[in-house]
Scaffold this motif. Structure first.
Motif, PDB file in Angstrom:
ATOM      1  N   THR A  35       0.457  -1.154   0.076  1.00  0.00           N
ATOM      2  CA  THR A  35       0.003   0.315  -0.140  1.00  0.00           C
ATOM      3  C   THR A  35       1.154   0.934   0.277  1.00  0.00           C
ATOM      4  O   THR A  35       0.165   1.948  -0.725  1.00  0.00           O
ATOM      5  CB  THR A  35      -1.401   0.473   0.899  1.00  0.00           C
ATOM      6  N   LEU A  36       2.328   1.026   0.947  1.00  0.00           N
ATOM      7  CA  LEU A  36       2.819   2.350   0.347  1.00  0.00           C
ATOM      8  C   LEU A  36       3.242   2.328  -1.133  1.00  0.00           C
ATOM      9  O   LEU A  36       3.104   3.847  -1.398  1.00  0.00           O
ATOM     10  CB  LEU A  36       3.904   1.860   1.326  1.00  0.00           C
ATOM     11  N   TRP A  37       3.903   1.612  -1.576  1.00  0.00           N
ATOM     12  CA  TRP A  37       4.086   1.950  -3.312  1.00  0.00           C
ATOM     13  C   TRP A  37       2.838   2.402  -3.969  1.00  0.00           C
ATOM     14  O   TRP A  37       2.750   3.507  -5.076  1.00  0.00           O
ATOM     15  CB  TRP A  37       4.127   0.282  -3.696  1.00  0.00           C
ATOM     16  N   ILE A  38       1.835   2.345  -3.410  1.00  0.00           N
ATOM     17  CA  ILE A  38       0.172   2.466  -4.304  1.00  0.00           C
ATOM     18  C   ILE A  38       0.308   3.900  -4.595  1.00  0.00           C
ATOM     19  O   ILE A  38       0.163   4.874  -4.733  1.00  0.00           O
ATOM     20  CB  ILE A  38      -1.415   2.213  -4.244  1.00  0.00           C
ATOM     21  N   ARG A  39       0.342   4.449  -2.212  1.00  0.00           N
ATOM     22  CA  ARG A  39       0.024   5.391  -2.306  1.00  0.00           C
ATOM     23  C   ARG A  39       0.786   6.630  -3.172  1.00  0.00           C
ATOM     24  O   ARG A  39       0.962   7.715  -3.073  1.00  0.00           O
ATOM     25  CB  ARG A  39       0.414   5.865  -0.783  1.00  0.00           C
ATOM     26  N   LEU A  40       2.458   6.139  -2.879  1.00  0.00           N
ATOM     27  CA  LEU A  40       3.426   7.341  -3.707  1.00  0.00           C
ATOM     28  C   LEU A  40       2.676   7.301  -5.000  1.00  0.00           C
ATOM     29  O   LEU A  40       3.683   8.339  -5.697  1.00  0.00           O
ATOM     30  CB  LEU A  40       4.990   6.052  -3.223  1.00  0.00           C
ATOM     31  N   SER A  41       2.716   6.164  -5.805  1.00  0.00           N
ATOM     32  CA  SER A  41       2.087   6.539  -7.243  1.00  0.00           C
ATOM     33  C   SER A  41       1.539   7.637  -7.047  1.00  0.00           C
ATOM     34  O   SER A  41       0.870   7.285  -8.644  1.00  0.00           O
ATOM     35  CB  SER A  41       1.919   5.293  -7.631  1.00  0.00           C
ATOM     36  N   VAL A  42       0.701   7.986  -6.313  1.00  0.00           N
ATOM     37  CA  VAL A  42      -0.727   9.090  -6.700  1.00  0.00           C
ATOM     38  C   VAL A  42      -0.058  10.326  -6.388  1.00  0.00           C
ATOM     39  O   VAL A  42       0.722  10.500  -6.195  1.00  0.00           O
ATOM     40  CB  VAL A  42      -1.626   8.743  -6.025  1.00  0.00           C
ATOM     41  N   GLY A  43      -0.827  11.552  -7.334  1.00  0.00           N
ATOM     42  CA  GLY A  43      -0.726  12.908  -7.324  1.00  0.00           C
ATOM     43  C   GLY A  43      -1.047  13.897  -5.325  1.00  0.00           C
ATOM     44  O   GLY A  43      -1.995  12.950  -5.275  1.00  0.00           O
ATOM     45  N   GLU A  44      -0.078  14.688  -5.387  1.00  0.00           N
ATOM     46  CA  GLU A  44      -1.118  15.137  -4.098  1.00  0.00           C
ATOM     47  C   GLU A  44      -2.313  15.764  -4.690  1.00  0.00           C
ATOM     48  O   GLU A  44      -2.922  15.737  -6.052  1.00  0.00           O
ATOM     49  CB  GLU A  44      -0.427  16.752  -3.869  1.00  0.00           C
ATOM     50  N   THR A  45      -3.327  15.836  -4.566  1.00  0.00           N
ATOM     51  CA  THR A  45      -4.414  16.834  -4.375  1.00  0.00           C
ATOM     52  C   THR A  45      -4.568  17.978  -5.068  1.00  0.00           C
ATOM     53  O   THR A  45      -3.434  18.746  -4.219  1.00  0.00           O
ATOM     54  CB  THR A  45      -5.734  17.267  -3.330  1.00  0.00           C
ATOM     55  N   GLU A  46      -5.709  18.698  -5.611  1.00  0.00           N
ATOM     56  CA  GLU A  46      -5.089  19.833  -6.771  1.00  0.00           C
ATOM     57  C   GLU A  46      -5.476  20.646  -5.860  1.00  0.00           C
ATOM     58  O   GLU A  46      -5.309  21.772  -5.571  1.00  0.00           O
ATOM     59  CB  GLU A  46      -5.820  19.755  -8.182  1.00  0.00           C
ATOM     60  N   VAL A  47      -6.594  20.514  -5.389  1.00  0.00           N
ATOM     61  CA  VAL A  47      -7.579  21.194  -3.475  1.00  0.00           C
ATOM     62  C   VAL A  47      -6.087  22.614  -3.252  1.00  0.00           C
ATOM     63  O   VAL A  47      -6.237  23.378  -2.632  1.00  0.00           O
ATOM     64  CB  VAL A  47      -8.482  20.830  -2.809  1.00  0.00           C
ATOM     65  N   PHE A  48      -4.946  20.933  -2.264  1.00  0.00           N
ATOM     66  CA  PHE A  48      -4.404  21.306  -1.527  1.00  0.00           C
ATOM     67  C   PHE A  48      -3.522  22.177  -2.599  1.00  0.00           C
ATOM     68  O   PHE A  48      -2.782  23.100  -2.040  1.00  0.00           O
ATOM     69  CB  PHE A  48      -3.255  20.006  -0.754  1.00  0.00           C
ATOM     70  N   LYS A  49      -2.652  21.333  -3.346  1.00  0.00           N
ATOM     71  CA  LYS A  49      -1.601  22.436  -4.409  1.00  0.00           C
ATOM     72  C   LYS A  49      -2.158  24.100  -4.755  1.00  0.00           C
ATOM     73  O   LYS A  49      -1.316  24.362  -4.627  1.00  0.00           O
ATOM     74  CB  LYS A  49      -1.469  21.399  -5.937  1.00  0.00           C
ATOM     75  N   LYS A  50      -3.426  24.247  -5.214  1.00  0.00           N
ATOM     76  CA  LYS A  50      -3.633  25.503  -5.841  1.00  0.00           C
ATOM     77  C   LYS A  50      -3.738  26.060  -4.532  1.00  0.00           C
ATOM     78  O   LYS A  50      -3.417  27.264  -4.253  1.00  0.00           O
ATOM     79  CB  LYS A  50      -5.268  25.237  -5.899  1.00  0.00           C
ATOM     80  N   ARG A  51      -3.908  25.328  -3.439  1.00  0.00           N
ATOM     81  CA  ARG A  51      -3.995  26.634  -1.794  1.00  0.00           C
ATOM     82  C   ARG A  51      -2.539  27.530  -1.428  1.00  0.00           C
ATOM     83  O   ARG A  51      -1.926  28.184  -1.278  1.00  0.00           O
ATOM     84  CB  ARG A  51      -4.978  26.079  -1.071  1.00  0.00           C
ATOM     85  N   ALA A  52      -1.723  25.612  -1.911  1.00  0.00           N
ATOM     86  CA  ALA A  52      -0.653  26.371  -1.499  1.00  0.00           C
ATOM     87  C   ALA A  52       0.088  26.970  -2.593  1.00  0.00           C
ATOM     88  O   ALA A  52       1.164  28.196  -1.633  1.00  0.00           O
ATOM     89  CB  ALA A  52       0.279  24.198  -1.157  1.00  0.00           C
ATOM     90  N   ALA A  53       0.178  27.252  -3.692  1.00  0.00           N
ATOM     91  CA  ALA A  53       0.730  27.641  -4.399  1.00  0.00           C
ATOM     92  C   ALA A  53       0.066  29.777  -4.814  1.00  0.00           C
ATOM     93  O   ALA A  53       0.588  30.710  -4.520  1.00  0.00           O
ATOM     94  CB  ALA A  53      -0.073  27.593  -5.770  1.00  0.00           C
ATOM     95  N   THR A  54      -0.695  29.848  -3.993  1.00  0.00           N
ATOM     96  CA  THR A  54      -1.744  30.873  -3.647  1.00  0.00           C
ATOM     97  C   THR A  54      -1.341  31.395  -2.700  1.00  0.00           C
ATOM     98  O   THR A  54      -1.011  33.096  -3.232  1.00  0.00           O
ATOM     99  CB  THR A  54      -3.162  31.164  -4.689  1.00  0.00           C
ATOM    100  N   GLU A  55      -2.188  31.328  -1.237  1.00  0.00           N
ATOM    101  CA  GLU A  55      -1.891  31.580  -0.033  1.00  0.00           C
ATOM    102  C   GLU A  55      -1.144  30.786   0.994  1.00  0.00           C
ATOM    103  O   GLU A  55      -0.668  31.306   2.026  1.00  0.00           O
ATOM    104  CB  GLU A  55      -3.184  32.131   0.147  1.00  0.00           C
ATOM    105  N   GLY A  56      -0.352  29.601   0.101  1.00  0.00           N
ATOM    106  CA  GLY A  56       0.426  29.469   0.803  1.00  0.00           C
ATOM    107  C   GLY A  56      -0.117  28.405   1.643  1.00  0.00           C
ATOM    108  O   GLY A  56      -0.960  28.473   2.172  1.00  0.00           O
TER     109      GLY A  56
END
Length: 452
Positions: free
Chosen positions: A227-248
């Motif tokens: 399951t660690l291998w499976i989890r490492l194969s997916v990307g971060e959520t777009e919601v979090f990436k957008k928030r981190a990129a625009t507002e930190g």
């Protein structure tokens, strides 16, 4: 002709592309993308392993006490009971706060990766650890540290996995996606029941005590690597990436939860309390309780649990779809008040005259009622908080609810039975269910609203 093709193109592509656009109004044609399906699989598989590790520890508690603590010493016997049953629950709120804040600062994917590493690593350590007869006092110390680690990990897993599932889903499929969190919890419990049932067969020749318990923990630990291998194969959520990129990201999400969202945090405890209590009474502890009350062999009560939990697994995703269609509140309200009505029959119908088919029916009804919470609970909690504190906002209050209402349930039932008040336990179940129903009735409906 070109105009006609151009007009047709958006409609023919909508089935596949609209899930990338959460604001789309065409909910009937929306489908999960391949990436969203992969995210559901990654979160679900890891939680299955986490809860297999968590529950199997309790199933093999008596064997662990004999292997890791000296016989004939009342103090160490008491210490063993505390270490096996209580320490893990004490650490769950700590894990919820620390791992929740970690996932809010560094990402949901990293939080999920860390939690599965901790849980599976602890299980593997238990499986290979020498016994008290071999290394003396170091054995119980290692066992307690491993259980502390498991509790810490379980405290952070629910918040990270629930958030990852719901942030990865389109707006009109969030309850369906969130329902896989409780699907995973029930599936992990089911696997634990199956392992215990299987080992009751080999237990007669000493296999369970000599090597069976080790095999169970080692298998659970190795599953964590998959399951660690499976989890490492997916990307971060777009919601979090957008928030981190625009507002930190939030530097101190736990402080922010208490300062800006105290009512939402309390609401999560109220949302989760009935589900956690009934989960431990009707699923985790029910085979042992039924064995003591009915006198049926443990293999039969475990088999009844396997049947009833399997039925719940079939129903949970459909209940999640129902919550997406009619709303979270109706599903949760129905769960709470129907559970209050069933609290008395679920316990009073158990007696020495209860047959195996009757036991299967009694527990299956309970697990069908539980699917209401399983299908709508996780998404409702996640929709209370903004992105920057969502994992912490779920993880810490939920872990407190598990500790207060879930972890105490087996002890309360045993204690009230010893005091001669076992026939009144149902009142506690009904009262908590009614309180939960009131919380559901008063809370705002979050279906159809964008994530905060």
């Amino acid at each position: 002709m070109e105009r006609l093709e151009a007009a047709r193109a958006p409609n023919s592509a909508a089935i596949f592309a609209s899930s990338d656009n959460p604001s789309s109004d065409d909910a009937d044609v929306r489908r999960l993308t391949a990436a969203q399906k992969k995210a559901i699989i990654a979160a679900t598989a890891g939680t299955i392993v986490e809860y297999t590790d968590w529950v199997i520890y309790a199933i093999f508690a008596s064997i662990l006490a004999n292997k890791f603590f000296p016989a004939g010493n009342s103090f160490t016997a008491l210490l063993s009971v505390f270490a096996i049953f209580a320490v893990g629950f004490i650490m769950r709120p700590v894990g919820g706060a620390v791992l929740g804040a970690f996932a809010d600062r560094h990402g949901r994917k990293k939080g999920l990766t860390l939690s599965i590493l901790l849980m599976s690593g602890a299980s593997f350590v238990i499986g290979v650890c020498p016994t008290y007869d071999q290394i003396g006092l170091a054995a119980p110390i290692i066992l307690v540290l491993a259980r502390l680690t498991q509790g810490f990990s379980a405290g952070g897993e629910f918040g990270s996995a629930s958030t990852f599932l719901i942030e990865s889903a389109p707006a009109d499929r969030r309850a369906f996606a969130g329902s896989w969190q409780w699907f995973a919890i029930n599936a992990g419990t089911l696997i634990s029941f199956v392992l215990a049932f299987s080992f009751t067969v080999i237990g007669s020749d000493g296999g369970l005590s000599s090597w069976g318990w080790r095999a169970a923990f080692i298998i659970a630990g190795l599953l964590g690597l998959v399951t660690l291998w499976i989890r490492l194969s997916v990307g971060e959520t777009e919601v979090f990436k957008k928030r981190a990129a625009t507002e930190g990201v939030q530097r101190h999400p736990m402080i922010d939860v208490f300062r800006k969202h105290p009512r939402d945090a309390l609401r999560v405890i109220g949302i989760a309390m009935a589900g956690n209590l009934l989960n431990y009474v009707w699923m985790v502890n029910y085979p042992s309780h039924a064995h003591l009350v009915t006198g049926l062999p443990m293999s039969q009560t475990l088999l009844a649990g396997i049947v009833s939990v399997t039925v719940s697994l079939v129903l949970i995703p459909f209940v999640g779809m129902l919550a997406d269609r009619i709303g979270r509140r109706p599903v949760l309200i129905a769960f709470a008040f129907s559970s209050a009505l069933y609290a008395w029959p679920s316990l009073a119908l158990l007696s020495p005259a209860t047959s195996f088919p009757e036991l299967v029916a009694i527990q299956t009804v309970a697990m069908v009622l539980m699917t209401g919470f399983a299908g709508a609970g996780a998404v409702t909690m996640a929709e209370q908080f903004p992105t920057e504190v969502r994992v912490t906002g779920i993880a810490l209050p939920y872990a407190l609810s598990v500790t207060l209402f879930g972890g105490t349930a087996p002890y309360l039932i045993t204690a009230m039975g010893g005091w001669g008040y076992g026939h009144l336990v149902w009142i506690y179940l009904a009262a908590i269910s009614v309180i939960g129903g009131i919380v559901y009735t008063l809370m705002p409906e979050t279906k159809g609203k964008p994530l905060p």
